[in-house]
Design a protein around this motif. Structure first.
Motif, mmCIF file in Angstrom:
data_model
loop_
_atom_site.group_PDB
_atom_site.id
_atom_site.type_symbol
_atom_site.label_atom_id
_atom_site.label_comp_id
_atom_site.label_asym_id
_atom_site.label_seq_id
_atom_site.Cartn_x
_atom_site.Cartn_y
_atom_site.Cartn_z
ATOM 1 N N ARG A 2 -0.181 -0.260 2.699
ATOM 2 C CA ARG A 2 -1.354 -0.637 2.891
ATOM 3 C C ARG A 2 -1.667 -0.881 4.455
ATOM 4 N N GLY A 4 1.848 -2.495 6.238
ATOM 5 C CA GLY A 4 2.026 -2.542 4.888
ATOM 6 C C GLY A 4 3.440 -2.552 4.586
ATOM 7 N N ASP A 43 3.439 -4.866 1.737
ATOM 8 C CA ASP A 43 2.230 -4.730 0.999
ATOM 9 C C ASP A 43 2.048 -3.111 0.565
ATOM 10 N N ILE A 55 1.247 0.323 -1.709
ATOM 11 C CA ILE A 55 0.240 0.678 -2.787
ATOM 12 C C ILE A 55 0.957 1.695 -3.618
ATOM 13 N N PHE A 59 -5.715 4.924 2.749
ATOM 14 C CA PHE A 59 -4.836 3.759 2.092
ATOM 15 C C PHE A 59 -5.023 2.790 3.530
ATOM 16 N N ASN A 75 -6.073 1.607 -5.027
ATOM 17 C CA ASN A 75 -5.117 1.190 -4.224
ATOM 18 C C ASN A 75 -4.378 -0.086 -4.812
#
Lengths: 423, 423
Positions: free
Chosen positions: B47, B52, B57, B59, B80, B409
């Protein structure tokens, strides 16, 4: 209505800022005239608009093939050249109006099709009046055109639907971009669009709200209040992480000063604008600290035939064709209009308006189209705009580039002495 | 090459400025990975890019339907989220690289697909090196992406062909506009395009010369000489009545100063540019007196999926797919490339380049692509550019607006303690 039974030539000219679809109106005029050869002789076009008539610099459109004329339908800009040249009052500049009539008489022109906005509607009306007085009656028909969408009576103006589609699509795409970048980079994207007095084009940017984009629209109709604006931007960035701002070039402070003036003026005495976007963007940066990007679409927006609205192209062609039909029906000093019958499904018919009621009247955004807070468009406005951007009407492409027509634009031999402009 | 026989998850992230087709590469990665479920488990996306991964983090792209993943092919921007976050040197910021490996290990990730430009190729290369050293080998494959077209070895970079098409089409349309207006109004149109160091995007503006348009291109590779430039503009206006200027944002004076600097810098330490167009336009106005219009395309150019190049979209998808295939073949620390075989007809094959040779190398316009006078592009450059803008690849439309995908997402449950960035 003697002209109804005689065969006369026609004169067509493009006026003011050109659009993605003004040539589609030219196509409608010329194709319809060619379909009535018994009544209309040749269609002469003014080279560079009305200046071509004043200087007897006429283009013989009969020298262009049917295929070339058909290609006008998908060619942006003014194929015969346009101009910013306003004929002033009949009292002080009678000489210019009389010259027009002389040129028309010399070339046996009985029909005057003038394709432009409010200023040219006024000229068209005056030509009609004076030609009567001078004993050489001209049927003067105005074909509406303006990206500004500010002509009265007609529901919309050809050129607007395509620029609205360009602005809505571009603002959506750029908003997706800033949404992608907002975590560590750009949080505010500012897009400046045309519209000196009327916010119709900026309004189209408001359509992206229905695609989930946080957007602030700044209209010329609403006095700019920096504090309120910055508070709104701040709130939207806090809520969504980013925001898109669509600012009209005509956005101004309560004292009338535009957010950005370049100081120069065009031939109509209008201030030449540009640069509201960087002003707004820097204001946000300085106050809220957000990283920004800004774009000024300028000519790209009104020239963007590649993303023209199919509805708009259709309107443009039909109004050109309608102008010829109105002339053949004996009308004079009128403008064909789009009369909307319903929003969804979208239905309209071609109507007719007297030029006396069109000339020099500007149609602003109704207050009911702008949200109470002044920063966006209402559902009523969306219902108005949506039909106008409907449909795609792609030009042909060759080698990755659109195929746009460039005409031969061969001159009609002159018959009169030279004439000096602007005396 | 133990990873060849084990089933591992994959990690995909988008880096830096997004493009009209980076999601087409994502589509290529995910669709190809889904076609090899025996070898690749889930594809996790970062992300907002590499952030991310650092913050765990992730997805879960497996929660998106096949139709949604397919729709990525025609959706601009980074689906994303991307970021401007450069991992610094391994020596001073080893902690961040180690964190990446920890996150990959925790989520059983064996493949790292990094979709970006030169900076991310460097990161990708370092991750590959460090993962070996840390005993958790990751196959790191870089997927090229940059509108700047400045990556070495590959013939071109996905994202560039579409922005080139946008610039060429937009410059052509606006040039038709100024040609229409030049008699009494605008004689000079200035379009500012992206490109800090390399003039590839500006070069695309030079293609309109083949459509009869007098055009001056200002490249970052050529030091700006105001006198020579103004003389050229003057000559072209005298010859043609108008001129179009395409100026790269990176255009600069011999002392290195950009024509317009906003003073701020992005996370990579690059100066944030914008505003070269008004500078150039006002210089012309002040010296030659010509009326001008200017546009700054900014994000509009790189987000313009509506006028994407079909060739570019195809490249983007194929390079995403090729990255997965290279991984499955056991490759590591490589980047799939476009290897051109011929200009006309355009033929190419997908090749492979070691990241050691890609990272931190910028590919500028060869001098042979720029005319001797420095103001336009050569036939050799045109032959290079033309295949890249070939073909249209229109998105679907609904209600007059393009249908672009917004993903769910959904997050992958975290397994590790939190991590603070930028320590």
């Amino acid at each position: 209505m003697a002209t109804k039974t005689q065969k006369k030539n026609a004169f067509y000219a493009q006026s003011g800022g050109v659009t993605a679809v003004i040539n589609a109106s030219a196509c409608g005029v010329i194709q319809t005239a060619r379909a009535h050869r018994d009544r209309i002789g040749k269609v002469y076009a003014g080279r560079n608009g009305i200046i071509g008539a004043l200087t007897e610099d006429l283009i013989d459109t009969s020298r262009e093939s049917a295929a070339t004329i058909a290609a006008l339908r998908s060619t942006p800009s003014g194929a015969f050249g346009s101009c910013r040249y306003k004929l002033k009052s009949l009292e002080t500049h009678r000489r210019e109006y009389e010259r027009l009539i002389e040129v028309f008489r010399a070339h046996d022109i009985g029909y005057f099709f003038y394709n432009g906005g409010g200023d040219s509607a006024d000229t068209c009306y005056k030509v009609s009046q004076l030609s009567e007085a001078m004993g050489y009656p001209i049927q003067a028909i105005h074909v509406p055109k303006t990206v500004d969408n500010d002509l009265p009576i007609t529901d919309c103006c050809p050129g607007f639907g395509s620029v609205a589609k360009y602005v809505a699509v571009s603002a959506l795409e750029a908003s997706f971009d800033v949404r992608s970048m907002a975590k560590t980079s750009t949080k505010v994207f500012v897009l400046e669009v045309m519209g000196r007095h009327a916010g119709w084009i900026a309004a189209a940017g408001g359509l992206i709200e229905d695609h989930g984009i946080p957007v602030v629209v700044l209209f010329p109709e609403i006095e700019f209040d920096p504090q309120k604006f910055l508070a709104r931007v701040d709130r939207l960035v806090k809520e969504h992480g980013y925001v898109t701002v669509v600012v009209s070039e005509g956005c101004h402070y309560p004292d009338g000063h535009f957010l950005a003036e370049q100081g120069s003026q065009d031939a109509f005495g209008h201030a030449q604008l540009g640069g509201a976007a960087p002003v707004v963007a820097n204001m946000i940066k300085d106050t809220l600290g957000h990283k920004f990007h800004w774009a000024v679409a300028d000519y790209l927006q009104r020239a963007a035939r590649h993303i023209a609205s199919k509805t708009d192209v259709k309107h443009a062609w039909e109004l050109g064709a309608a102008a010829v039909k109105l002339a053949l029906q004996g009308h004079n000093a009128v403008m064909p209009t789009i009369d909307r019958l319903s929003d969804a499904p979208y239905r309209y018919r071609i109507g007719v308006a007297p030029l006396a009621k069109v000339a020099n009247v500007e149609k602003f955004m109704p207050r009911s189209f702008i949200k109470r807070d002044g920063f966006g468009i209402t559902d009523k406005c969306k219902a108005y705009l949506k039909p106008l951007i409907q449909g795609e009407d792609y030009p042909a492409y060759k080698g990755g580039m659109p195929v746009y027509a460039t005409l031969k634009n061969l001159p009609v031999p002159r018959k009169l002495p030279a004439f000096e402009l602007g005396k």
